[in-house]
Design a protein around this motif. Structure first.
Motif, PDB file in Angstrom:
ATOM      1  N   TRP A  67      22.459  40.379  18.911  1.00 28.88           N
ATOM      2  CA  TRP A  67      23.834  40.169  18.427  1.00 28.88           C
ATOM      3  C   TRP A  67      24.753  41.336  18.786  1.00 28.88           C
ATOM      4  CZ3 TRP A  67      23.479  37.802  12.795  1.00 28.88           C
ATOM      5  CH2 TRP A  67      22.996  36.488  12.899  1.00 28.88           C
ATOM      6  N   PHE A 113      31.545  36.565  16.464  1.00 28.79           N
ATOM      7  CA  PHE A 113      31.452  35.240  15.863  1.00 28.79           C
ATOM      8  C   PHE A 113      32.756  34.514  16.189  1.00 28.79           C
ATOM      9  CE2 PHE A 113      28.437  37.649  13.323  1.00 28.79           C
ATOM     10  CZ  PHE A 113      27.376  36.764  13.251  1.00 28.79           C
ATOM     11  N   ILE A 126      28.358  34.634  19.682  1.00 28.96           N
ATOM     12  CA  ILE A 126      27.181  34.218  18.927  1.00 28.96           C
ATOM     13  C   ILE A 126      27.347  32.758  18.526  1.00 28.96           C
ATOM     14  CG2 ILE A 126      25.785  34.634  16.867  1.00 28.96           C
ATOM     15  CD1 ILE A 126      26.820  37.533  16.916  1.00 28.96           C
ATOM     16  N   HIS A 132      27.135  29.836  16.257  1.00 28.04           N
ATOM     17  CA  HIS A 132      27.041  29.789  14.799  1.00 28.04           C
ATOM     18  C   HIS A 132      27.856  28.620  14.263  1.00 28.04           C
ATOM     19  CE1 HIS A 132      31.020  31.529  15.253  1.00 28.04           C
ATOM     20  NE2 HIS A 132      31.227  31.351  13.953  1.00 28.04           N
ATOM     21  N   THR A 169      22.920  30.002  12.113  1.00 31.45           N
ATOM     22  CA  THR A 169      22.758  30.541  13.467  1.00 31.45           C
ATOM     23  C   THR A 169      21.407  30.097  14.031  1.00 31.45           C
ATOM     24  OG1 THR A 169      21.726  32.592  12.685  1.00 31.45           O
ATOM     25  CG2 THR A 169      24.131  32.566  12.878  1.00 31.45           C
ATOM     26  N   ARG A 218      16.497  27.040  13.603  1.00 34.60           N
ATOM     27  CA  ARG A 218      17.760  27.233  12.892  1.00 34.60           C
ATOM     28  C   ARG A 218      17.502  28.041  11.628  1.00 34.60           C
ATOM     29  NH1 ARG A 218      22.161  26.020  15.735  1.00 34.60           N
ATOM     30  NH2 ARG A 218      23.282  25.493  13.803  1.00 34.60           N
TER      31      ARG A 218
END
Length: 614
Positions: free
Chosen positions: A214, A219, A244, A246, A260, A267
């Motif tokens: 990450w 995000f 990322i 998400h 995520t 998951r």
């Protein structure tokens, strides 16, 4: 009446099922909401402690650059940057302060942003000579404030937080003192099994994370303006800024969750809590896995449902027992009647089975008698086969001496016709020798059936070979086969019996003569060589050899590769058993240059023992 009663039961069951499903769903939502509330409280406390820990670490170093800016060694360096003595003093001073304070690196930059001295001056990643004028901590400090900036080092490629303070001498601002703090230890200390912390910068880019994949990701999409600001300051050097994957959602109680993709491709879902750190311009988030909350809620609901189910089952069992009590008497009466009928049927079946068993016993006794008779017949057949085998063995073993005796008798008759009495008398002596040999052979032929009574003793291999040559001399002359001997001087002495050893050599050489009789190369090679406690004797011919498929069977009784009428297949079998009685081994193989090689291995003895035995 019964049909209406059954329909009523179905309706009551369906209503109870719907009621149970609704109650279970309601109970599960309430339990899940309670679990998320508890998880939120725990996460809030953790977030407060983590933010305070990170803020405390930054506050610890916040005033240090200003204090170092007043140090005489650093001020002298900025006044005389070209003096090597001042540079050396400043480097050592910076290293000492870095080790004492726990800072990653401390360095001094001139007004152009070029590093003059650094605590890592003697390291491969030294900052000395580096131009960091593009960093915000330098521009903010040159503007008169305290520079703050988080970034990845362009030289060390390590993440850190930078504090910069100006160095003023009089009215002149000659440079900046910078301290870099390594935050990797805090990042690794945040990684727990049920606790995840990430920190994002002012642009929303993750720079501290429990997951390395990450790092330097956002995000959501990063617009071009924010991306340009990040690249302008080279905050993350040449790292690629990614996104990322998400999704955000809410759960019962209004709690925000983040979904995520896990490292293993599955998951995972987290309860996401965040707080701002205004002084650093960061946002800290705590991600708490929600799988435990779902399991706990499901456990509570399942426990309650199980308790209600057990209660309902007890009530249903009581009702069923009342119904069964009324039916049991009728069932018992019917069972008694059926049992009596089955007893009668079983009695009849047992009588029939007993009769059949008696017949089977009689048949088995007859079969046992026939088996004993068959066994007796097999024993008699075995005796006859053994007798036939012994007769065949006698025929085979007497064939060679008889042929030699016939040849000598013809020679003796020729000598008598010519009045050559001495030669005739000598030839008759040879015939008598053959007769004595057959006598000795008949005495030892029992080896084929059982171990002989004759004790083993030392035997000269030369004497055994000489006797074998006497027996086969006429065949060697008639077929033109030459026997090449190489047994060494003196000849080896082996453990065995003279007559039986001659018998072994006669059988082996005779078979070899049969093989090479029609061959182009009619040589036979007999070799003997002592090897420690054994003597290895080899006989090689120049024939076609023995096929590998037949080598394992060639020593079996009555097995022969000769044409019908030319052999009984007992010579090698008798030879094999005699050698085994001697405590030796007999094997066959093919020579690499052609022909078969029989290898006879016997235990060695000494010459003195032979002389004593004689």
């Amino acid at each position: 009446m019964a049909l209406r009663y059954q329909r009523l039961l179905w309706l009551l069951g369906a209503f109870a099922l719907l009621l149970a499903v609704g109650a279970t769903r309601f109970a599960y939502d309430r339990a899940l909401q309670a679990q998320f509330s508890d998880l939120n409280d725990r996460g809030s406390s953790t977030l407060t402690l983590a933010a305070a820990s990170l803020s405390g670490l930054l506050s610890r170093f916040e005033r240090l650059p200003g204090l170092l800016a007043e140090q005489p060694a650093l001020r002298a360096l900025l006044r005389y940057p070209d003096d090597p003595a001042h540079v050396d003093v400043a480097n050592r001073h910076l290293r000492e302060n870095a080790e004492r304070s726990g800072a990653s690196v401390i360095y001094v930059m001139n007004s152009d942003g070029v590093t003059l001295a650094s605590s890592n001056y003697d390291q491969p990643t030294s900052f000395v000579g580096g131009d960091f004028s593009f960093r915000p901590y330098f521009t903010e400090a040159m503007a008169g404030g305290l520079g703050r900036f988080y970034a990845m080092g362009t030289t060390s490629n390590k993440r850190g937080y930078y504090f910069g303070a100006p160095v003023d001498i009089g009215r002149d601002r000659l440079g900046v003192v910078v301290i870099k703090i390594d935050l990797d230890q805090i990042e690794s200390a945040w990684a727990y099994e049920d606790l995840r912390i990430i920190v994002t910068d002012t642009e929303g880019i993750v720079f501290l994370s429990y997951r390395s994949d990450w790092l330097f990701h956002t995000f959501g999409a990063l617009d071009q303006a924010r991306l340009a600001r990040t690249r302008e300051t080279r905050r993350y050097a040449n790292a690629e800024i990614g996104e990322i994957a998400h999704a955000r959602d809410t759960v019962p109680g209004g709690h925000a969750v983040l979904r995520t993709v896990a490292n293993d491709g599955g998951r995972e879902e987290f309860l996401a809590l965040h707080t701002d750190m205004p002084r650093a311009g960061w946002t800290m988030q705590v991600l708490l896995p929600t799988a435990g909350a779902y399991r706990q809620a499901m456990t509570l609901v399942s426990t309650g449902a199980l308790a209600l189910g057990l209660l309902g089952l007890a009530a249903f069992s009581l009702w069923q027992r009342r119904r069964q009590l009324a039916e049991r008497l009728a069932v018992q009466q019917a069972a008694a009647t059926e049992l009596e009928a089955r007893v009668q049927q079983r009695t009849s079946e047992l009588k029939f089975a007993n009769s059949a068993l008696q017949e089977e016993v009689a048949e088995r006794r007859m079969a046992e008698g026939r088996l004993r008779q068959t066994q007796a017949e097999l024993v008699q057949a075995g005796k006859l086969a053994a007798l036939g085998q012994m007769s065949a063995a006698l025929s085979h073993e007497f064939n060679q001496p008889l042929a030699a005796a016939r040849n000598y008798a013809e020679n003796a008759a020729a000598y008598l016709d010519r009045d050559r009495l001495p030669e005739a008398r000598d030839t008759i002596g040879q015939i008598l020798g053959m007769i004595d040999r057959m006598t000795r052979i008949s005495r030892h032929l029992r080896n084929f059936a059982r171990k002989p009574n004759e004790q083993l003793r030392p035997v000269s291999l030369a004497d055994a070979i000489c006797g074998a040559r006497d027996v086969l001399a006429w065949r060697l002359d008639k077929t033109g086969v030459t026997l090449d001997l190489d047994i060494g001087t003196p000849a080896p002495v082996v453990t065995g019996g003279l007559v039986r050893l001659q018998q072994v050599l006669v059988n082996l050489v005779s078979n070899a003569i049969d093989v090479v009789e029609d061959a182009a190369d009619r040589r036979l090679h007999l070799r003997a060589a002592p090897q420690g406690e054994i003597v290895e004797i080899t006989l090689r011919d120049h024939g076609p050899g023995v096929p590998e498929a037949l080598q394992a069977r060639i020593f079996d009784p009555f097995f022969s590769t000769k044409e019908v009428g030319k052999g009984l297949g007992l010579g090698l079998s008798i030879t094999y058993n005699i050698v085994r009685d001697f405590g030796g081994r007999l094997s066959v193989a093919n020579h690499p240059e052609g022909g078969a090689v029989f290898t006879l291995t016997l235990r060695t003895a000494n010459l003195e023992a032979v002389e004593a035995a004689e």
